[in-house]
Design a protein around this motif. Sequence first.
Motif, mmCIF file in Angstrom:
data_model
loop_
_atom_site.group_PDB
_atom_site.id
_atom_site.type_symbol
_atom_site.label_atom_id
_atom_site.label_comp_id
_atom_site.label_asym_id
_atom_site.label_seq_id
_atom_site.Cartn_x
_atom_site.Cartn_y
_atom_site.Cartn_z
ATOM 1 N N ALA A 297 16.379 22.579 -7.185
ATOM 2 C CA ALA A 297 15.876 21.947 -8.405
ATOM 3 C C ALA A 297 15.571 22.993 -9.470
ATOM 4 O O ALA A 297 15.917 22.824 -10.638
ATOM 5 C CB ALA A 297 14.632 21.130 -8.099
ATOM 6 N N ARG A 298 14.915 24.083 -9.068
ATOM 7 C CA ARG A 298 14.426 25.020 -10.075
ATOM 8 C C ARG A 298 13.840 26.238 -9.387
ATOM 9 O O ARG A 298 13.406 26.159 -8.240
ATOM 10 C CB ARG A 298 13.303 24.339 -10.861
ATOM 11 C CG ARG A 298 12.979 24.949 -12.194
ATOM 12 C CD ARG A 298 12.084 23.984 -12.960
ATOM 13 N NE ARG A 298 10.726 23.996 -12.461
ATOM 14 C CZ ARG A 298 9.844 24.937 -12.748
ATOM 15 N NH1 ARG A 298 10.174 25.944 -13.524
ATOM 16 N NH2 ARG A 298 8.618 24.874 -12.282
ATOM 17 N N VAL A 299 13.834 27.359 -10.115
ATOM 18 C CA VAL A 299 13.149 28.546 -9.614
ATOM 19 C C VAL A 299 12.031 28.888 -10.594
ATOM 20 O O VAL A 299 12.274 29.108 -11.779
ATOM 21 C CB VAL A 299 14.103 29.753 -9.480
ATOM 22 C CG1 VAL A 299 13.343 30.994 -9.039
ATOM 23 C CG2 VAL A 299 15.226 29.440 -8.500
ATOM 24 N N GLN A 300 10.796 28.871 -10.108
ATOM 25 C CA GLN A 300 9.652 29.186 -10.960
ATOM 26 C C GLN A 300 9.396 30.687 -10.914
ATOM 27 O O GLN A 300 9.171 31.245 -9.841
ATOM 28 C CB GLN A 300 8.449 28.429 -10.426
ATOM 29 C CG GLN A 300 7.276 28.390 -11.347
ATOM 30 C CD GLN A 300 6.442 27.158 -11.010
ATOM 31 O OE1 GLN A 300 6.712 26.063 -11.487
ATOM 32 N NE2 GLN A 300 5.472 27.327 -10.159
ATOM 33 N N ARG A 301 9.425 31.332 -12.096
ATOM 34 C CA ARG A 301 9.305 32.797 -12.105
ATOM 35 C C ARG A 301 7.848 33.200 -12.336
ATOM 36 O O ARG A 301 7.443 33.536 -13.441
ATOM 37 C CB ARG A 301 10.239 33.376 -13.151
ATOM 38 C CG ARG A 301 11.711 32.995 -12.836
ATOM 39 C CD ARG A 301 12.692 33.632 -13.772
ATOM 40 N NE ARG A 301 12.399 33.297 -15.172
ATOM 41 C CZ ARG A 301 12.918 33.955 -16.202
ATOM 42 N NH1 ARG A 301 13.730 34.972 -16.003
ATOM 43 N NH2 ARG A 301 12.623 33.586 -17.429
ATOM 44 N N VAL A 302 7.085 33.169 -11.280
ATOM 45 C CA VAL A 302 5.651 33.450 -11.347
ATOM 46 C C VAL A 302 5.402 34.874 -11.843
ATOM 47 O O VAL A 302 4.512 35.117 -12.663
ATOM 48 C CB VAL A 302 5.006 33.237 -9.960
ATOM 49 C CG1 VAL A 302 3.517 33.548 -9.990
ATOM 50 C CG2 VAL A 302 5.230 31.801 -9.486
ATOM 51 N N ASP A 303 6.225 35.820 -11.373
ATOM 52 C CA ASP A 303 6.038 37.224 -11.760
ATOM 53 C C ASP A 303 6.240 37.422 -13.265
ATOM 54 O O ASP A 303 5.509 38.189 -13.898
ATOM 55 C CB ASP A 303 6.985 38.128 -10.959
ATOM 56 C CG ASP A 303 8.432 37.651 -10.995
ATOM 57 O OD1 ASP A 303 8.680 36.513 -11.436
ATOM 58 O OD2 ASP A 303 9.323 38.426 -10.585
ATOM 59 N N VAL A 304 7.215 36.712 -13.816
ATOM 60 C CA VAL A 304 7.511 36.884 -15.243
ATOM 61 C C VAL A 304 6.306 36.448 -16.082
ATOM 62 O O VAL A 304 5.881 37.145 -17.006
ATOM 63 C CB VAL A 304 8.778 36.091 -15.630
ATOM 64 C CG1 VAL A 304 9.015 36.148 -17.133
ATOM 65 C CG2 VAL A 304 9.986 36.633 -14.870
ATOM 66 N N GLY A 305 5.719 35.307 -15.714
ATOM 67 C CA GLY A 305 4.542 34.814 -16.433
ATOM 68 C C GLY A 305 3.378 35.789 -16.332
ATOM 69 O O GLY A 305 2.673 36.054 -17.312
ATOM 70 N N LEU A 306 3.173 36.328 -15.129
ATOM 71 C CA LEU A 306 2.050 37.254 -14.927
ATOM 72 C C LEU A 306 2.248 38.537 -15.727
ATOM 73 O O LEU A 306 1.329 39.010 -16.404
ATOM 74 C CB LEU A 306 1.916 37.599 -13.436
ATOM 75 C CG LEU A 306 1.205 36.570 -12.564
ATOM 76 C CD1 LEU A 306 1.397 36.905 -11.090
ATOM 77 C CD2 LEU A 306 -0.286 36.502 -12.889
ATOM 78 N N GLU A 307 3.477 39.088 -15.654
ATOM 79 C CA GLU A 307 3.724 40.355 -16.335
ATOM 80 C C GLU A 307 3.619 40.209 -17.847
ATOM 81 O O GLU A 307 3.126 41.102 -18.528
ATOM 82 C CB GLU A 307 5.084 40.935 -15.924
ATOM 83 C CG GLU A 307 4.950 41.730 -14.638
ATOM 84 C CD GLU A 307 6.269 42.166 -14.037
ATOM 85 O OE1 GLU A 307 7.329 41.679 -14.491
ATOM 86 O OE2 GLU A 307 6.226 42.985 -13.102
ATOM 87 N N ALA A 308 4.053 39.053 -18.357
ATOM 88 C CA ALA A 308 3.981 38.811 -19.796
ATOM 89 C C ALA A 308 2.536 38.878 -20.274
ATOM 90 O O ALA A 308 2.265 39.132 -21.441
ATOM 91 C CB ALA A 308 4.593 37.457 -20.130
ATOM 92 N N ARG A 309 1.597 38.625 -19.352
ATOM 93 C CA ARG A 309 0.191 38.675 -19.745
ATOM 94 C C ARG A 309 -0.513 39.913 -19.212
ATOM 95 O O ARG A 309 -1.735 39.959 -19.131
ATOM 96 C CB ARG A 309 -0.506 37.399 -19.305
ATOM 97 C CG ARG A 309 -0.153 36.282 -20.256
ATOM 98 C CD ARG A 309 -0.295 34.920 -19.635
ATOM 99 N NE ARG A 309 0.197 33.918 -20.571
ATOM 100 C CZ ARG A 309 1.436 33.426 -20.552
ATOM 101 N NH1 ARG A 309 2.300 33.852 -19.661
ATOM 102 N NH2 ARG A 309 1.801 32.514 -21.427
ATOM 103 N N GLY A 310 0.276 40.899 -18.815
ATOM 104 C CA GLY A 310 -0.312 42.193 -18.482
ATOM 105 C C GLY A 310 -0.783 42.362 -17.052
ATOM 106 O O GLY A 310 -1.426 43.351 -16.731
#
Lengths: 151, 346
Positions: free
Chosen positions: A53-66
Amino acid sequence: MRTLRILLALVSALLAPAAAHADQMLIIRSGQDFEGAMLTLQNAIAAQGYTLARVQRVDVGLEARGYKTDKYRVVFYGKAEEVAALAEKHPQLMPFLPLNIAIFAEGDQTLLATNRPGVLGEFFPAPELKPVFARWEKDLLEILEKVREAR
Amino acid sequence: MRPAIPSLLLALLPALSALADDGARLYAQNCAACHGERGSGGIGVPLALPSIRALTTEEYLRRSIRHGRPGRVMPAFASLSAAEVDAIVAHMGSWNPGRPAEYAETRIPGDLANGGKLFQKHCASCHGATGEGGKGTGVTLSRPREQTIMAPALHNAGFLASTTDLQIKAILTQGVTGTPMVSFVRKGLKEQDIDDLVAFVRNFEQSPLARPDAGKPAPEPVLSVESPYDLKTTVANLKRAAETNNFIFIREQTLDEGIVPPGRENHNQQIVYVCNFGLLAQALNTDPRVGLFLPCRFTILEQAGKVTMMASNPKRLSQIFNNSELDEMCEKLTKMYLTIMEDATL
């Protein structure tokens, strides 16, 4: 003597009803790096007859916020008719649909973690759901085994 | 129809000879994720250390697999048969040439008051003031950690049911070479002091550490709140309520997005993802496995004119991770989910 004991244990394990799982999480280590394990996982999901269905990129969200993190994704998968039918008849199941697996890097290896689908049987005891959860668990074990064995 | 036992036995014979390499496979399937492919440690203790082999019995390993460590991540493997547990233990034996230890089950009497004093002085800094174990059991997967080997829980039903007094005494006397656990004889403690410490640790059995939910009925797996509004308004309200409660809106989709062909989605079943990144980072640092249920997800359903908001209940999910460090955080999350959903109905 010892052989007999093992045989008896095996036989009783086969004849006994499945024991309750205290081990409610499934967690495996793949020898492949993150990209390799992710590819193996997606292929294994498809081979088992499910749609990614989908791949949720948890790391990308976290890194975007430092925040510092290694690669961390959550993969969602399901079967269209099954999800639709279950959501219709058992709306309480919806927060757990589609099924998902967390996949994250540990150095050059990769770990996969998910709950045993059988645990849902404790959450939702309706008897007609039991075979569904059992099938999910069987499929999931095959999927995880492929990722674990891939080199 | 009853199964024919003799033919079943015959059918099992090949399976039996396969048991040896089954040990390696079973270890890889059930243990390697946490303890490393060859027992080098990942989270938990490095099982393959020669010093650990020399200090532990095979029975200790069997019991540890059966009982796990309640609240300390290591599950109780109820689903493995006795033969499978034996195969795993035999496989672990192959890592080291040394023989495993053997201890009698003798109880060691000691002065609890003196043991308690010594424990606070020499042990609490690593094993915790009440023997609950070092913090950060779940941290070590995929994330850096300060100490390479976490001090294990001693005040733990799984540990106490697995160990013997003589094993504890041997560990305190010799230390575990290659870990921060040193010999306390070399640190100047007398044999009587060691015995008092053993008795003090054994006495933890009399006062099990209570987990917040122990004995209470299991919480509902799903939190749900009915909305007086239509689906579209409810979704908008939910996003706003999340933002007032310090969560950031991430995405909105139908439940079946990605598994049905585009254009065929059922718009009466929506998912809204919101996230508080500080909380997410903290949760993953406590136990990376919880990412399975994060970021926070709400499911909104319209059925027969009725709109319902739902979320899986973190307080219930917390139990499947067997990590007591998560309990408090999950309880807080449950409250936040309810607040957000209730705010959305205002």
